[in-house]
Design an enzyme around this catalytic site. Structure first.
Site, mmCIF file in Angstrom:
data_model
loop_
_atom_site.group_PDB
_atom_site.id
_atom_site.type_symbol
_atom_site.label_atom_id
_atom_site.label_comp_id
_atom_site.label_asym_id
_atom_site.label_seq_id
_atom_site.Cartn_x
_atom_site.Cartn_y
_atom_site.Cartn_z
ATOM 1 N N TYR A 121 37.569 40.733 103.537
ATOM 2 C CA TYR A 121 37.033 41.927 104.190
ATOM 3 C C TYR A 121 38.014 42.525 105.192
ATOM 4 O O TYR A 121 37.896 43.700 105.551
ATOM 5 C CB TYR A 121 35.712 41.618 104.896
ATOM 6 C CG TYR A 121 34.563 41.273 103.964
ATOM 7 C CD1 TYR A 121 34.675 41.427 102.589
ATOM 8 C CD2 TYR A 121 33.365 40.802 104.454
ATOM 9 C CE1 TYR A 121 33.632 41.117 101.740
ATOM 10 C CE2 TYR A 121 32.308 40.490 103.620
ATOM 11 C CZ TYR A 121 32.446 40.646 102.253
ATOM 12 O OH TYR A 121 31.406 40.338 101.410
ATOM 13 N N LYS A 174 36.379 27.930 96.594
ATOM 14 C CA LYS A 174 36.710 28.040 95.172
ATOM 15 C C LYS A 174 38.097 27.443 94.989
ATOM 16 O O LYS A 174 39.036 28.067 94.482
ATOM 17 C CB LYS A 174 36.657 29.511 94.734
ATOM 18 C CG LYS A 174 36.711 29.715 93.210
ATOM 19 C CD LYS A 174 35.531 29.091 92.479
ATOM 20 C CE LYS A 174 35.608 29.393 90.979
ATOM 21 N NZ LYS A 174 34.605 28.638 90.203
ATOM 22 N N ASP A 222 30.239 28.950 93.052
ATOM 23 C CA ASP A 222 29.297 29.155 91.955
ATOM 24 C C ASP A 222 28.265 28.033 91.904
ATOM 25 O O ASP A 222 27.064 28.268 91.734
ATOM 26 C CB ASP A 222 30.017 29.309 90.617
ATOM 27 C CG ASP A 222 31.174 28.341 90.434
ATOM 28 O OD1 ASP A 222 31.463 27.546 91.348
ATOM 29 O OD2 ASP A 222 31.812 28.390 89.362
ATOM 30 N N ASP A 272 28.764 35.696 103.173
ATOM 31 C CA ASP A 272 27.959 36.897 103.003
ATOM 32 C C ASP A 272 26.995 36.712 101.828
ATOM 33 O O ASP A 272 25.796 36.998 101.921
ATOM 34 C CB ASP A 272 28.892 38.081 102.748
ATOM 35 C CG ASP A 272 28.208 39.427 102.869
ATOM 36 O OD1 ASP A 272 26.994 39.467 103.152
ATOM 37 O OD2 ASP A 272 28.882 40.447 102.683
ATOM 38 N N ASP A 275 22.665 35.732 102.214
ATOM 39 C CA ASP A 275 21.645 36.613 101.652
ATOM 40 C C ASP A 275 20.777 35.869 100.629
ATOM 41 O O ASP A 275 19.557 36.072 100.567
ATOM 42 C CB ASP A 275 22.288 37.835 100.999
ATOM 43 C CG ASP A 275 22.648 38.906 102.016
ATOM 44 O OD1 ASP A 275 22.395 38.699 103.214
ATOM 45 O OD2 ASP A 275 23.194 39.952 101.620
#
Length: 361
Positions: free
Chosen positions: A142, A189, A221, A245, A249
């Protein structure tokens, strides 16, 4: 104790929920002998309308000189087509970067009174969900280098992390795990990304300082799948900006209502923290006395705890919210069977819910 709080009502339902949070803060001040003063900050879509800038420097400066900052929500369809450089969400990145709040704490707690709102089966949820996600907030993709090719057919965003940026998040994860169930999961990851392999290298370098904390690693994942398959395995999750993020959520949904979840964004402790509910601006219900203010009120509890070191006051706010829920009071988003709640006379609006919490405090 005297404290100055910067208020960023923002857009949509932001002003609605901030008004109720201020009612709670004023009640706390009166009961416990404090003095809270407020300074309004214009940011997000409203700032675009007024200044053509989602976060003008003078507005950020108000935040930097306050003792703490409370944010409602920013954005909405009205600003979907503005230039990407001034989208309302730029205000969030500007606040996080400008305030140097590098760690976002998102508790994903399933309130027992709202268990029926959880989409997962009872045998998966068990006696409840209580997860703390520690998300890196000022680095990663970001904030990394980004661009577009001259022909507009290629675009790129760069995931970049330094050792120090990672260490302060992982160390915070270990510290919180020590005080909870002593389980830390680092999500990355690392089978693909160099930046994720650095996360593991940093974690391995400091894990010996926390021998009482069980350390696990999960790929993003798999972690996303495990959150719905067996959420009770998680205690504290530490992860990067983008992965945090996504996971926070997802975690908010499995607890039953995004309208109940607070967050705190903290830095080194030398400046104010940033506190906000994790829900969006919901412009379709703005000003209609419908929005649930409890996530914002619980963010106030986090402010009292982390910025002001007022633990008794924070507990009083949290207990008041629980007491209101115990009595069956509900806004529409957490009502479940709305007609049944209406029949019981327990369906309330934004203002009424705020007043009920004040009465309990």
């Amino acid at each position: 104790m005297k404290k100055t709080i910067a208020l960023i009502p923002g857009d949509g339902i932001g002003p609605d929920v901030i008004d109720e949070a201020v009612k709670v803060l004023n009640c706390v001040a009166n009961k416990f002998g404090h003095e809270f003063t407020y300074k309004n900050v214009i940011a997000g879509g409203k700032a675009i309308d007024m200044f053509k800038n989602p976060l003008p420097k003078e507005q950020l400066d108000i935040c930097l000189h306050a003792d703490s900052v409370l944010l409602g929500a920013v954005g909405g369809p009205k600003w979907d087509n503005v230039d990407a450089s001034i989208r309302p969400e730029k205000a969030l990145l500007g606040l996080r970067g400008g305030m140097k709040v590098f760690a976002n704490l998102r508790p994903a707690v399933m309130f027992p009174q709202l268990k029926n709102a959880c989409p997962l089966k009872d045998e998966i949820v068990g006696d409840g969900i209580d997860i703390l996600i520690v998300r890196e907030l000022t680095g990663g993709i970001y904030f990394g280098e980004r661009g577009n090719s001259s022909d507009g057919k290629t675009a790129w965003d760069t995931e970049k992390y330094t050792w120090d940026e990672i260490e302060r998040i992982v160390r915070l994860g270990f510290e919180f795990a020590k005080k909870r169930r002593k389980i830390l999961t680092v999500v990355d990851k690392a089978n693909i990304l160099n930046s994720s392999r650095l996360w593991r290298k940093v974690t391995e370098s400091i894990k010996g300082e926390y021998p009482d904390v069980e350390l696990n690693y999960l790929y993003i994942d798999n972690a996303s799948m495990q959150l719905v398959r067996n959420p009770r395995q998680f205690d504290v999750i530490a992860t990067s900006n983008m992965f945090g993020d996504i996971l926070s959520d997802e975690a908010s949904q499995i607890t039953g209502s995004i309208g109940m979840l607070a967050s705190a964004s903290l830095g080194s402790g030398k400046g104010p923290g940033l506190y906000e509910p994790i829900h969006g601006s919901a412009p379709d219900i703005a000003g209609k006395n419908i929005a649930n203010p409890l996530a914002t009120i619980l963010s106030v509890a986090m402010m009292l705890r982390y910025d002001f070191k007022m633990e008794e006051e924070a507990l009083a706010v949290e207990k008041a919210v629980n007491d209101v829920l115990d009595e069956g009071w509900r806004t529409s988003d957490i009502a479940g069977d709305i007609e049944a709640v209406k029949a019981q006379g327990k369906l309330v609006g934004t203002k009424e819910m705020g007043s009920l919490v004040v009465e309990k405090i």
